[in-house]
Scaffold this active site. Structure first.
Site, PDB file in Angstrom:
ATOM      1  N   HIS B 312       0.738  -1.139   0.053  1.00 51.20           N
ATOM      2  CA  HIS B 312      -0.020   0.075  -0.026  1.00 51.20           C
ATOM      3  C   HIS B 312       0.830   1.054  -0.004  1.00 51.20           C
ATOM      4  O   HIS B 312       0.761   2.301  -0.789  1.00 51.20           O
ATOM      5  CB  HIS B 312      -0.930   0.128   1.241  1.00 51.20           C
ATOM      6  CG  HIS B 312      -1.907   1.083   1.451  1.00 51.20           C
ATOM      7  ND1 HIS B 312      -3.144   1.214   1.635  1.00 51.20           N
ATOM      8  CD2 HIS B 312      -1.370   2.404   1.938  1.00 51.20           C
ATOM      9  CE1 HIS B 312      -3.533   2.460   1.937  1.00 51.20           C
ATOM     10  NE2 HIS B 312      -2.439   3.351   1.917  1.00 51.20           N
ATOM     11  N   GLU B 313       1.627   1.367   1.017  1.00 48.76           N
ATOM     12  CA  GLU B 313       2.683   2.373   0.893  1.00 48.76           C
ATOM     13  C   GLU B 313       3.531   2.794  -0.026  1.00 48.76           C
ATOM     14  O   GLU B 313       3.592   3.918  -0.648  1.00 48.76           O
ATOM     15  CB  GLU B 313       3.478   2.439   2.262  1.00 48.76           C
ATOM     16  CG  GLU B 313       2.599   2.364   3.659  1.00 48.76           C
ATOM     17  CD  GLU B 313       1.803   3.618   3.681  1.00 48.76           C
ATOM     18  OE1 GLU B 313       1.835   4.564   3.215  1.00 48.76           O
ATOM     19  OE2 GLU B 313       0.541   3.081   4.465  1.00 48.76           O
ATOM     20  N   ASP B 325      -5.528   7.697  -1.535  1.00 44.86           N
ATOM     21  CA  ASP B 325      -6.355   7.063  -0.467  1.00 44.86           C
ATOM     22  C   ASP B 325      -7.876   7.786  -0.636  1.00 44.86           C
ATOM     23  O   ASP B 325      -8.385   8.460   0.062  1.00 44.86           O
ATOM     24  CB  ASP B 325      -5.953   7.328   0.845  1.00 44.86           C
ATOM     25  CG  ASP B 325      -4.741   6.766   1.196  1.00 44.86           C
ATOM     26  OD1 ASP B 325      -4.588   5.539   0.599  1.00 44.86           O
ATOM     27  OD2 ASP B 325      -3.878   7.294   1.778  1.00 44.86           O
ATOM     28  N   TYR B 328     -10.980   3.357   2.127  1.00 47.56           N
ATOM     29  CA  TYR B 328     -10.172   2.318   2.862  1.00 47.56           C
ATOM     30  C   TYR B 328     -10.980   1.053   3.549  1.00 47.56           C
ATOM     31  O   TYR B 328     -12.046   1.368   3.738  1.00 47.56           O
ATOM     32  CB  TYR B 328      -9.873   3.123   4.315  1.00 47.56           C
ATOM     33  CG  TYR B 328      -8.913   4.349   4.375  1.00 47.56           C
ATOM     34  CD1 TYR B 328      -7.330   4.125   4.405  1.00 47.56           C
ATOM     35  CD2 TYR B 328      -9.306   5.450   4.533  1.00 47.56           C
ATOM     36  CE1 TYR B 328      -6.600   5.100   4.369  1.00 47.56           C
ATOM     37  CE2 TYR B 328      -8.498   6.713   4.535  1.00 47.56           C
ATOM     38  CZ  TYR B 328      -7.001   6.282   4.314  1.00 47.56           C
ATOM     39  OH  TYR B 328      -6.143   7.336   4.355  1.00 47.56           O
TER      40      TYR B 328
END
Ligand SMILES: [Zn+2]
Lengths: 147, 362
Positions: B312-313, B325, B328
């Protein structure tokens, strides 16, 4: 049943390069029920993600602040807006987007509220229970001039 | 039970201010003392000195000292190559301490047969021998701190009357790195370093998570590269209705993600402790990933795992995939794939969940 919230933004029409660019974001609840809004990724919590699409004379201005992957929220991550009431947040956009170059900047809110819950909902909800909602805020423009 | 993030907002908003004032976050420049002054101590004709090129070393730099041995007597002396600097040195003859505590030798030990004539090097009177001696990889440098290093030989190291001798001591600030044992296991070890006071066990968990993230992103890329592009269940669940351009966009994202995990200089920072946050990055500052409280309670693999969080990061960095984002959580990510495939292909969690592929789909 989605709750329809109204969104407005404002920004000074002129800013000297290097000065703060304060964006005011306002959500209004036109219904007769209270509504709970998760503040994440909205100016109601500050500038904690890439909330805006910013362009300078049509060119993308990249976001330079932090982007978080979050666990489930707490109840205090929600703001309750009373019937006919509103909630407002101000952020200093130049802390995370480069407004130092002179030009015409357009700031648009990325149009999603991650979780919106009508009055009687038990909070917080887990991420799996989020009911996201689109809001349309008219983009705002500011002219950045040489110091 | 989740905790309020409120108390941490200020801290992170403060970080935003930091960006504007400082233009980014550097690793803590904690370099302290140290002057590699080359003192020397003589006994029975051999002088040893130890020198260092730098007073502080980041976790990515190898730590090597230069050891010089000089024959100050009027007689030739013979020394065993096994213990002298240069190619022959195969054993620890350094004494390494950190903050006064002995540091363990973790390098190889060799079983010796009796030395043969060719195992000796002879120094004529006045002659010197100098060469590098590796410290990292041989001594446990997993903790950040000030390390003191000296070189010594004992009397029984040599034959022919050379007594024990020891060098001066040099000190060097070393940023902790994963142990050599860990490094051997992890493909990415050479390009992974730590900041923000990660503990040894955190470093170990991160190192495993980076391996897991490399596996996830490689598998995701291989899937997209070898499957005939079409609306497969796995693709449409996370990236919405099939289009050939959408498929290639996502494939290029995983190519960049896997390449970053295999060869970029990744720094993982442990200074954030917020239990409501897994991790964060500054998208314009590759490849520094800040892991937070929720990261430590996440499983190594699976949904919202440590490995998946790193995927993700990594996807956020502008130079990697530049994701945002928009949503979520699995449920919101699936809805996004249905309602707005373009945003799903630009959403970090969708990349994470496709890579985690849990529950597995084809
Ligand atoms: Zn994110």
């Amino acid at each position: 049943m989605p709750v329809s919230l109204r969104c407005t933004m404002s920004v000074p029409s002129r800013v000297t390069a290097g000065q703060p660019v304060e964006v005011t974001f306002r959500l209004e609840n036109p219904t007769s029920q209270p509504v709970h809004v998760l503040r994440w990724n909205t100016p109601l919590e500050g500038l904690m993600g890439n909330l805006f699409q910013v362009t300078r004379d049509g060119m993308d201005v990249p976001y330079q602040g932090p982007m978080l992957k979050r666990a489930d929220p707490g109840a205090t991550d929600y703001t309750t807006i009373s019937p006919a009431g509103s909630a407002e947040g101000k952020v200093e956009a130049s802390l995370a987007y480069n407004f130092r170059e002179p030009g015409t900047y357009r700031i648009a809110f990325r149009d999603t509220l991650l979780d919106v819950a009508p009055g009687p909902t038990a909070l917080p909800r887990t991420r799996e229970g989020f009911q996201s909602q689109a809001v349309t805020c008219a983009p705002v423009e500011t002219q950045v001039t040489k110091p | 039970m989740s905790k309020s993030l409120r108390g941490n907002f200020k801290w992170l908003v403060g970080a935003v201010v930091g960006v504007s004032l400082l233009g980014g976050c550097g690793a803590p420049a904690d370099a302290t003392d140290t002057t590699p002054a080359a003192g020397e101590q003589t006994t029975n004709g051999v002088t040893a000195t130890v020198a260092l090129a730098k007073a502080s070393l980041s976790a990515r730099e190898d730590v090597t000292v230069t050891v010089t041995l000089t024959n100050t007597s009027s007689q030739p002396v013979s020394l065993l190559k096994w213990y002298t600097p240069g190619e022959g040195l195969k054993e620890g003859r350094l004494t390494v301490t950190r903050d006064g505590q002995a540091v363990q030798y973790i390098g190889p030990h060799f079983k010796r047969v009796a030395p043969r004539p060719e195992d000796y090097v002879t120094l004529a009177p006045g002659e010197s021998l100098s060469g590098p001696v590796a410290v990292s990889g041989r001594y446990d440098l997993s903790e950040t701190g000030s390390y003191a290093i000296r070189y010594a030989q004992e009397a029984h190291d040599n034959v022919g009357g050379v007594s024990a001798f020891a060098s001066n001591e040099v000190s060097v600030w070393v940023e902790g790195r994963s142990s050599a044992l860990e490094s051997d296991r992890v493909v990415t070890a050479e390009s992974l370093s730590y900041s923000g006071a990660c503990t040894t066990s955190q470093q170990s968990a991160i190192s495993t998570a980076v391996s897991g993230a490399l596996t996830y992103s490689t598998n995701a890329y291989n899937y997209l590269n070898t499957t005939t592009p079409s609306g497969t269940a796995r693709y449409t669940t996370w990236f919405g209705a099939y289009t050939s351009s959408g498929w290639s966009t996502v494939k290029s994202h995983y190519l960049n993600i896997k390449n970053a995990f295999s060869s970029a200089a990744i720094v993982v920072d442990c200074s954030c402790t917020d239990s409501g946050t897994y991790a964060y990055v500054y998208p314009g500052s590759p490849y520094k990933i800040y892991v937070c409280g929720a990261f430590w309670s996440a499983p190594q693999t699976g949904t919202d795992s440590k490995a998946g969080t790193l995927v993700h990061e990594m996807s956020h960095f502008t130079v990697v995939a530049g994701t945002n984002d928009y949503a979520y959580g699995q449920s919101a990510a699936k809805s996004l794939a249905k309602s707005n495939p373009t945003n799903a292909r630009a959403n970090a969690d969708n990349h994470e969940y496709f890579a985690e592929n849990n529950p597995a789909q084809n």
